[in-house]
Motif scaffolding. Structure first.
Motif, PDB file in Angstrom:
ATOM      1  N   VAL A 175      -7.005   1.713  -1.517  1.00  0.00           N
ATOM      2  CA  VAL A 175      -6.330   1.802  -0.129  1.00  0.00           C
ATOM      3  C   VAL A 175      -7.360   1.806   0.969  1.00  0.00           C
ATOM      4  O   VAL A 175      -8.126   2.691   0.951  1.00  0.00           O
ATOM      5  CB  VAL A 175      -5.056   2.834   0.105  1.00  0.00           C
ATOM      6  CG1 VAL A 175      -4.398   2.499   1.417  1.00  0.00           C
ATOM      7  CG2 VAL A 175      -4.210   2.804  -1.296  1.00  0.00           C
ATOM      8  N   LYS A 229      -3.591   3.310  -4.905  1.00  0.00           N
ATOM      9  CA  LYS A 229      -2.243   3.207  -4.845  1.00  0.00           C
ATOM     10  C   LYS A 229      -1.504   3.106  -6.433  1.00  0.00           C
ATOM     11  O   LYS A 229      -2.209   2.790  -7.206  1.00  0.00           O
ATOM     12  CB  LYS A 229      -1.598   2.280  -4.153  1.00  0.00           C
ATOM     13  CG  LYS A 229      -2.327   0.735  -4.302  1.00  0.00           C
ATOM     14  CD  LYS A 229      -2.374  -0.344  -3.377  1.00  0.00           C
ATOM     15  CE  LYS A 229      -2.924  -1.307  -3.632  1.00  0.00           C
ATOM     16  NZ  LYS A 229      -2.886  -2.378  -2.470  1.00  0.00           N
ATOM     17  N   ASN A 287       0.907  -1.127   0.069  1.00  0.00           N
ATOM     18  CA  ASN A 287      -0.060   0.077  -0.012  1.00  0.00           C
ATOM     19  C   ASN A 287       0.809   1.321   0.036  1.00  0.00           C
ATOM     20  O   ASN A 287       0.235   2.300   0.167  1.00  0.00           O
ATOM     21  CB  ASN A 287      -0.714  -0.002   1.318  1.00  0.00           C
ATOM     22  CG  ASN A 287      -1.865  -1.051   1.151  1.00  0.00           C
ATOM     23  OD1 ASN A 287      -2.865  -1.123   0.362  1.00  0.00           O
ATOM     24  ND2 ASN A 287      -2.033  -1.843   2.211  1.00  0.00           N
TER      25      ASN A 287
END
Length: 455
Positions: free
Chosen positions: A197, A191, A162
């Motif tokens: 995310v 991302k 992430n």
């Protein structure tokens, strides 16, 4: 960059250790007696993490300047993926209250910034001074509890999956919105590697709108843990609803607080996060309205079928306007003419609101021609409100029976003309008893005026 304030119980005495674990210390030359420490520190009542392993722990009496790029202990720039990992972990875990996560963050920071570097003279060994000693990753890892091992693996995988840079987007619904009616807006935080995310705090600011169930103009939200888009039920309150979001994302490169004392540890906290913003807007209208027209016998109040009625704006000549802003016209491009159905009604739906509407009779039903005056036809007007039905009623006076007039023989014939008469009523609810409504769109009817002549 803002340091994290700790609970009062932790921030009583500084400098001091924060959250983490004491354990057997890694040896290096002239190391002071005492256990080693993996975890956060408290500096000026703030929680921080250290880099440049083995230098002196932060002291609350030592001032720091901030903004320098985070380098390795040997003074080299970090690899881009390592910088991105550190920025992400500082953003996501610097507010942790877990000793395992605090120790895990400390371990990963030292592993990435104080690894052995022969070129710079950074090495592991009991005879290496603290200024040059490298962090012994395996030695320190082995002395942490299993719960901290799990946290280290989880946090490292989290960073790999992430890390930044991130991008934010707000997506408004397609098409016009209705004021007062909720629709779904979405917020995505994605991302670079693709996908969303999860668990990202987002501040939403709404204009001409509110989130369903709330009257506040702002909301503190969090993206779903699985990384799917954050969905908002947004209710427009004005003509130009918009949603703007702002959030913290990992910086491209973490920054450090650097002390004036060169033997003091450098400290990091939130990593110099970037502020991301995104917004979207839409247009909204009031809910459409309906006009229901009733045509009755003004004496018996019975419904009249077959009456031709022109629907106009308030001026009686220009077309009314539909919800999509198009004019309500017939095939010839003039204001539409409707004809009442068997129940004596006609209905116009999907009208823009608020709007003044007039209904003007252009031809009387059979049996009611005598009292119809084409120069002053029956007319009713009213204002259709958002989401409401405006009821208008027009009445016609029936023709009167003709009584023959005796004309003396030899005299010239005479004509008795009935005077025109009509009734106009605007009565909300007056046609509620009609069984149904028939809308005949675009009926082009000629004006027929017939007068009865007395014999």
């Amino acid at each position: 960059m803002t340091l994290l304030a700790l609970p009062a119980a932790i921030a009583q005495a500084a400098p001091q250790e924060g959250l983490g674990y004491q354990h057997e210390a890694q040896p290096y030359k002239d190391r002071p007696d005492g256990p080693g420490w993996s975890g956060s520190y408290v500096w000026n009542k703030k929680q921080v993490w250290c880099v440049a392993y083995a230098l002196k722990a932060p002291d609350s009496d030592v001032e720091y300047k901030e903004g320098d790029e985070l380098l390795t202990k040997g003074g080299k720039s970090l690899a881009p993926d390592i910088s991105a990992n550190i920025s992400y972990l500082l953003l996501r875990y610097s507010t942790t209250t877990s000793a395992d996560e605090a120790a895990g963050l400390s371990h990963l920071l030292h592993t990435w910034t104080a690894a052995p570097d022969a070129q710079a003279g950074i090495a592991i060994g009991a005879d290496v001074p603290f200024q040059k000693v490298a962090y012994d990753e395996q030695f320190n890892f082995d002395r942490l509890p299993a719960s901290a091992h799990e946290a280290i693996a989880r946090m490292k995988a989290d960073a790999e999956a992430n890390r930044g840079p991130w991008a934010a987007q707000v997506i408004a619904p397609t098409g016009d919105q209705l004021i007062g009616t909720a629709d779904t807006w979405t917020v995505t935080v994605s991302k670079q590697s693709g996908g969303g995310v999860g668990g990202v705090p987002v501040t939403a600011e709404l204009t001409d709108a509110k989130i369903e169930g709330s009257e506040a103009g702002t909301a503190e939200l969090v993206t779903p843990a699985d990384g799917k888009p954050l969905t908002l039920k947004v209710v427009p309150t004005g003509p130009s609803p918009s949603v703007a979001v702002r959030l913290d994302s990992p910086a491209d490169k973490p920054v450090v607080h650097v002390p004036a004392d060169s033997d003091m540890q450098r400290i990091v906290t939130t990593g110099g996060e970037k502020k991301l913003t995104a917004n979207a807007s839409a247009s909204a209208k009031t809910p459409p309205g309906i006009v229901k027209i009733g045509k009755v016998d003004s004496e018996t109040k019975k419904p009249l079928a077959g009456a031709a009625l022109r629907v106009t704006a308030a001026d009686g000549s220009t077309p009314a306007v539909l919800q999509d802003e198009s004019p309500l016209v017939g095939p010839e491009g003039t204001p539409v003419v409707l004809q009442t159905g068997a129940d004596g009604t006609a209905v116009v739906e999907d009208l823009r609101t608020p709007q003044e509407i007039c209904v003007i009779e252009v031809a009387a039903p059979k049996g009611y021609e005598e009292n119809y005056d084409p120069n002053a036809p029956p007319k009713a007007c009213g204002k259709v409100e958002p989401g409401q039905t405006l009821v208008l009623q027009l009445g016609n006076k029936p023709n009167k029976p003709i009584v023959p007039i005796t004309i003396p023989a030899g005299s010239e014939g005479g004509v008795a003309l009935a005077t025109a008469s009509f009734t106009t009523e605007t009565a909300p609810g007056a046609v509620a008893g009609f069984a149904g409504a028939v809308l005949v769109g675009g009926v082009a009817l000629g004006l027929v005026v017939r007068r009865r002549l007395a014999a």
